[in-house]
Design an enzyme around this catalytic site. Structure first.
Site, PDB file in Angstrom:
ATOM      1  N   SER A   1      86.510  57.163  54.599  1.00 49.54           N
ATOM      2  CA  SER A   1      85.104  56.856  54.365  1.00 49.54           C
ATOM      3  C   SER A   1      84.250  58.125  54.413  1.00 49.54           C
ATOM      4  O   SER A   1      84.465  59.039  53.629  1.00 49.54           O
ATOM      5  CB  SER A   1      84.644  55.799  55.377  1.00 49.54           C
TER       6      SER A   1
ATOM      7  N   ASP B   1      87.085  50.021  51.735  1.00 45.42           N
ATOM      8  CA  ASP B   1      86.966  51.089  52.731  1.00 45.42           C
ATOM      9  C   ASP B   1      88.229  51.225  53.594  1.00 45.42           C
ATOM     10  O   ASP B   1      88.716  50.250  54.160  1.00 45.42           O
ATOM     11  CB  ASP B   1      85.769  50.770  53.627  1.00 45.42           C
TER      12      ASP B   1
END
Length: 294
Positions: free
Chosen positions: A38, A183
């Site tokens: 991320s 993610d």
């Protein structure tokens, strides 16, 4: 000193990394290989692409975070439809503006695909929800019949940063099947295991956008929203916390930024500078007593 670096996720709190890199550069510490999830994936990629601390500061100082939020046209005209879009497309924002921003910045260094970087110098973590597994990019792309060397890094970054329900997921096709990718923090928010795996070539330095587990305050759960936040945070950290042993902690810079929101895209200059300052101060403090363990 040459090290390998691993950076945790943390959304907007990743501004703290800019200050941390400033402190490391001042001490002559450079990265040979980098990995992240991320927000950590963004930093890792920019380091691998050759951006230095000064360039990173300029990039993030000029960044208007709200420009990265790209709701579908119909929800801009009829805001109440955003919940329908969330139901149908699994995200409030398309994520294309974010991907295009990555593409634009990397292009200034002549970097477009993983093949433009030295082999194994960059690894990004994402989550394949369809098959219920963690994937490391570009290593695992061959499982989807994709040549990792030709895969756009900007797309890989969007996958690693695809916060569920916030950004629409990326879809990877493999023949007739299709995988939903989100993610990497869903399964491994701090992938220290990528390089700290018993076959280290050099010291591995980790950076984590949170306090150490000993210093972290318990979750306060008084309503459903707080319950969801606690649940998601626990899911993010459970895998990684079991991996991090005492010997690993000595090689991790913990940056305490829990008071800031992961999705605070209306960040003002004062808060940006505060995050950068926290990152630099905590790294300077860490380096005073750091003796690499590897």
């Amino acid at each position: 000193m040459i090290v390998d670096g691993v950076f945790s996720g943390g959304g907007i709190k990743g501004f703290a990394y800019v200050g941390a890199i400033q402190a490391l550069e001042e001490k002559g510490i450079k990265f040979e290989r980098v990995a992240g999830t991320s927000a950590g994936a963004i930093l890792a990629t920019f380091i691998a692409a050759g951006f230095n601390a000064q360039e990173l500061e300029v990039i993030f100082d000029e960044l208007n975070l709200k420009v990265l939020l790209d709701p579908p046209k119909m929800t801009r005209e009829f805001p109440f439809l955003k919940w329908l879009n969330l139901y149908k497309r699994f995200g409030l924002y398309k994520g294309r503006a974010l991907e295009n921003w990555f593409l634009e910045k990397l292009a200034t260094k002549g970097i477009y695909t993983f093949g433009d970087l030295p082999k194994d110098s960059l690894k990004l973590v994402a989550s394949d929800l369809t098959n219920g597994k963690m994937i490391v990019l570009p290593d695992d792309l061959h499982h989807y019949n994709i040549d990792g060397s030709t895969f756009p890094i900007s797309r890989a970054l969007r996958m690693s940063c695809g916060l569920p329900f916030f950004f629409e997921p990326v879809y990877l096709k493999n023949g007739k099947s299709e995988s939903v990718i989100v993610d990497g923090g869903v399964l491994s928010n701090f992938p220290l295991w990528i390089y700290d795996n018993g076959h280290k070539k050099r010291p591995v330095l980790g950076m984590k956008l949170s306090s150490s587990s000993e210093d972290r305050a318990p979750h306060e759960i008084n309503n459903a929203i707080q319950l969801f936040e606690a649940l998601f945070t626990t899911m993010q950290n459970a895998h990684d916390n079991r991996y991090i042993a005492r010997k690993h902690v000595k090689n991790i810079i913990f940056i305490p930024v829990e008071d800031y929101s992961t999705t605070q895209f209306d960040l003002d200059e004062k808060t940006k500078n505060k995050l950068i300052s926290i990152g630099k101060e905590r790294t300077i403090q860490f380096l005073k007593s750091w003796s690499p363990v590897w």
